[in-house]
Design an enzyme around this catalytic site. Structure first.
Site, mmCIF file in Angstrom:
data_model
loop_
_atom_site.group_PDB
_atom_site.id
_atom_site.type_symbol
_atom_site.label_atom_id
_atom_site.label_comp_id
_atom_site.label_asym_id
_atom_site.label_seq_id
_atom_site.Cartn_x
_atom_site.Cartn_y
_atom_site.Cartn_z
ATOM 1 C CB SER B 100 11.110 -29.284 59.841
ATOM 2 O OG SER B 100 10.966 -29.972 58.647
ATOM 3 C CG ASP B 224 3.025 -28.797 58.176
ATOM 4 O OD1 ASP B 224 3.532 -28.723 57.036
ATOM 5 O OD2 ASP B 224 3.692 -28.958 59.214
ATOM 6 C CG HIS B 252 6.728 -27.325 57.286
ATOM 7 N ND1 HIS B 252 6.368 -28.408 58.067
ATOM 8 C CD2 HIS B 252 8.078 -27.393 57.142
ATOM 9 C CE1 HIS B 252 7.457 -29.103 58.383
ATOM 10 N NE2 HIS B 252 8.515 -28.502 57.841
#
Lengths: 622, 275
Positions: B100, B224, B252
């Site tokens: 991320s 996601d 995610h």
């Protein structure tokens, strides 16, 4: 509802929402309480991912926090979020969930949802209040830090001020690494006052800001640059040897000397730097600063734009100055001062036109001193008024002897310098008038020379005084023209008879195009406003012939004669009378105003191309 | 070890495991959790790699005494920390696995110090979460969405600040975690999380992509919310020498939801690597 088991009743009508989802949070079962509370039918929500019922912010937090926590820890408790109901309204809720093995062998998520409207509202209010309190605390901390910063820093340049420097010096002296010494460099700009006076305070401030930046970038990150006051900066740095400190001083001079443009005018700055190093005596910050200051004054006295190192064997210049001042007072009273006269000559005919009176001090132990050795001191102390009056008296008395009024004898003019303080002295006009009367001297044969700097100190007062003197018949000259940074247009406003072109431009004649252009423009400008041009410091025949070509009227300098005693001048006049014929005076006619303006503009341009802060100092030379 | 090394290790709660002489895999967590996020994938690497993980300043068990809001209001502070961890442990030829927002840090770190890294593994990465219509870039969110996120953080403030949330009474799904440990797992500090959320969702590293010389693997999840497929394709286009792999894992955080698939994809990529 017959046949309903207790368990079913508890599930369907519990005081909270119950949901089951698969491991991707897709709703597989939902109780009546949740449906009633949200207004959905079960067919609306079954098969829907639970996050779809959340607003985007909650959905993001769910994906980034609740999902991994569920997967890694198997549960989440009382997550605060909002559920979007069937009408689109948001309903505050708390979500608790556990993941557990489902009946089909997979993982299921068991979810409880409580309505939490008041709690959410209350908590958001508390957070907002907390933020406000933090913000207000941060503001007062910032304000406090700001005050502290203000107290220790100079507002113009952002550099530490005198107080800031004191605390930095104390710290540096205490923490000086072994094998290192603390060097203090006292940096004082040369002629800064002239920039401030002629270009204005804004330009002066801009100059200081640029110099501050340049000094800062020339110093290593371990060093400090502070501004004490006006044009005084101090650099503090750890050094291993004195040569490190002098190398730093060289670097500082180099960066200060780089030309800069302020209000469209190119300026070359210079500075005088005094260096002092800590020594084994355990010097404190104040002493160190004082030593650097003393060394700086010596650098200034040695001609500026150089550095000097504090020498403990040298006395304190402030004390030296006090002693010198006492000696000068005594010297004036006891007749140690002399007036010498430098002839000024008509360039076209080589005939003497007059003399400039120049003061000398026959010091009992130091020999014959030049004005540069004591005039600043006299001017600063106010002694200049007595000294100036004495020189005027001497010169006029002598002038009367050279002009006996006998027919056939060529008149010899006498020029006397006036300093700033003298010009602004309310008794000046009286002093001049009584001196002329006392010796019955023709006012037209007396010329008073005033520097541009003196004129601009207080132009209104100067105009009034000069107008009165002019009305008495006294001639007026601008001395050291071109070095005072004054606006050229004032030429038209003051009742001037002569323009004396500064020696720094004359010396560049023939070798420096910029100087030649300035001299040429000065001469044309003088003639355009109907006054004479006088070249100072003519030393070679080449300069003389160039000045002749340019149409300059009068010249003085070693090429003709050095300053002489009155007796020598008398002989010089007699010799001259034998060899040349007196010239008839040239009558100059002023040009129209627009032609003058055009010439002023030409000269401005020539000056801009010249390094204005270089050249001789605009110090009055009596 | 020097004081500096110890302090960096301490500050970022650095943990080192696996084979001491193995090649280095460094795990950098994303927004919303801490290094525990890697809890389930780490075992797949321990037999062959030296495994290093840490908490970003402000997350997990990092030392909040060193948290400076200014320093951590842009990616640069985090990137400097990441490089400081590498330097303190003298890590070379690092395989940096970054999830991320940490993928953004990884890209900046690789631009700043390419020689430190052998490969970048970007898990569910994005170049910018905010849509940019002028460049036809789809990030997935608007500025308003991020404001909503900040409000969600605020509404959870007290529960997180004091760890006041009750512990569930029965949790048959996670028998290995109990009590306190469960409560602290990926618990987020509400004050620093707010700053971190801003950095995460408002940073834009599109301009840095062309300067990356370290080869990268992009792991793109299905469904996601934070990284739509367009973003994965965009990164693949912009990162020279990159490999794009789609995971079946949804959501995610594939390292939590599908640790095995995630680990296999990474190991396979590293194995096929000729260098």
């Amino acid at each position: 509802m017959t046949g309903e088991t207790d368990y079913e009743r508890l599930y369907q009508q519990a005081p909270c929402g119950y949901l089951l989802t698969d491991d991707t949070w897709t709703i597989t079962a939902v109780n009546d309480t949740f449906l009633t509370w949200t207004g959905y039918r079960s067919s609306d929500v079954l098969g829907m991912p639970l996050p779809q019922l959340l607003p985007v912010g909650d959905r993001l937090l769910h994906a980034t926090n609740s999902v991994p926590r569920m997967q890694l820890a198997g549960s989440v408790s009382e997550v605060s979020l909002e559920i979007i109901d069937a009408t689109g309204k948001r309903k505050a809720a708390l979500l608790t969930a556990v993941s557990a093995p489902g009946p089909d062998g997979g993982t299921e998520i068991r979810v409880i949802i409580f309505s939490a409207h008041e709690r959410r509202k209350h908590e958001l209010e508390l957070v907002a209040a907390r933020r406000r309190a933090e913000e207000s605390e941060a503001r007062s901390l910032r304000a406090e830090a700001g005050l502290q910063h203000l107290a220790l820093h100079d507002s113009l340049t952002g550099l530490p001020n005198r107080a800031g420097l004191a605390s930095i010096l104390t710290r540096e002296l205490a923490e000086s690494p072994s094998g290192k010494e603390v060097a203090v460099l006292f940096v004082d700009l040369d002629h800064f006052k002239a920039v401030n006076d002629s270009l204005g305070h804004n330009a002066g401030d801009e100059l200081l800001t640029i110099v501050a930046q340049r000094l800062s970038s020339a110093v290593r990150s371990t060093g400090t640059v502070a501004r004490l006051s006006g044009d005084e900066f101090v650099v503090v740095e750890h050094v291993s040897t004195l040569s490190d400190a002098t190398a730093l001083a060289e670097r500082l001079l180099e960066t200060v000397n780089r030309s800069l443009v302020i209000e469209g005018l190119e300026i070359i700055c210079s500075a005088s730097i005094g260096i002092a190093l800590t020594d084994s005596d355990g010097t404190d910050g104040t002493q160190l600063l004082r030593h650097a200051d003393i060394a700086m004054y010596r650098a200034k006295a040695r001609g500026r734009n150089i550095w000097d190192v504090h020498d403990p064997s040298q006395g304190d210049p402030a004390a030296n100055r006090m002693r010198l001042l006492g000696e000068l007072r005594h010297g004036i009273r006891t007749g140690q001062l002399r007036v010498h006269y430098q002839p000024r000559v008509d360039i076209a005919t080589n005939v003497i036109n007059g003399v400039e009176a120049l003061v000398r001090w026959e010091h009992p132990t130091r020999g014959l001193l030049q004005p540069i050795d004591f005039i600043d001191l006299a001017e600063e102390s106010g002694l200049i008024r007595a000294l100036g009056a004495w020189v005027l008296e001497e010169a006029v008395q002598q002038g009367r002897l050279w002009n006996p009024g006998t027919p056939g004898c060529a008149p010899v003019g006498v020029a006397v310098n006036l300093s700033t303080r003298q010009l602004l002295d309310p008794h000046l006009v009286d002093t001049v008038a009584t001196t002329l009367t006392r010796h019955d001297f023709d006012p037209h044969l007396l010329t008073l020379e005033i520097t541009e700097t003196a004129l601009m100190e207080s132009p209104a007062v100067a105009l009034k005084v000069l107008t009165t003197l002019k009305a008495m018949g006294v001639g007026l000259a601008i001395d050291d023209f071109g070095t005072g940074y004054a606006s050229l247009t004032y030429l038209k406003d003051f009742p001037i008879d002569e323009l004396k072109i500064d020696r720094s431009f004359v010396s560049g004649l023939g070798s420096n195009d910029g100087d030649s252009a300035i001299v040429s423009s000065c001469i044309q400008l003088a003639h355009a406003v109907g006054i004479r041009a006088v070249a100072e410091g003519v030393e070679t025949d080449h300069q003389r012939s160039t000045l002749l070509t340019l149409g300059c009227d009068l010249a003085q300098g070693y090429h003709y004669s050095k300053p002489l005693t009155a007796e020598s001048v008398t002989r010089w006049i007699a010799d001259q009378d034998d060899t040349s014929n007196p010239s008839s005076p040239v009558v100059l006619q002023p040009l129209p105003e627009d032609a003058v303006d055009a010439l002023i503009s030409d000269l401005d341009t020539a000056m801009e191309n010249h390094e204005v802060m270089e050249g001789s100092s605009p110090v009055p030379t009596l | 070890m020097s004081v500096d090394t110890l302090s960096v290790i301490d500050r970022h709660n650095v943990t080192v495991g696996g084979r001491p002489d193995g090649p280095v895999v460094l795990f950098a967590h994303g927004f919303g959790c801490d290094q525990n996020m890697w809890h389930r994938v780490v075992p797949f690497f321990e037999d062959r790699f030296r495994v290093v993980s840490f908490d970003h300043m402000g997350s997990g068990q990092s030392d909040l005494a060193f948290y400076e809001p200014g320093r951590y209001s842009t990616l640069d502070g985090y990137v400097a920390d990441l490089l400081a961890v590498c330097e303190a442990l003298e890590l070379r030829d690092v395989v940096l696995v970054a999830h991320s927002v940490a993928a953004m840090m990884a890209i900046k770190a690789a631009v700043a110090n390419p020689e430190t890294f052998r490969r970048l593994i970007l898990v569910a990465p994005s170049a910018s979460y905010i849509n940019d219509p002028s460049e036809s870039y789809v990030g997935g969110f608007t500025q308003e969405d991020i404001h909503e996120l900040l409000e969600s953080l605020d509404s959870n403030y007290f529960a997180w600040a004091a760890a006041l949330a009750p512990i569930v009474m029965g949790n048959p799904g996670a028998p290995e975690l109990t009590g306190e440990l469960e409560a602290s797992f990926c618990r987020t500090n509400p004050d620093t999380a707010r700053n971190f959320a801003r950095v995460t969702f408002l940073s834009d590293i599109r301009a840095d992509l062309k300067d990356v010389s370290v080869p990268a693997l992009i792991l793109q999840c299905s469904e996601d919310l934070l990284a739509p497929p367009e973003v994965g394709r965009y990164l693949h286009d912009q990162l020279a020498g990159s490999t794009l792999v789609g995971l079946k894992a949804t959501g995610h955080v594939p390292q939590a939801s599908a640790p095995e698939e995630t680990a296999r994809a990474i190991l396979q990529y590293l194995q096929s690597d000729p260098s």
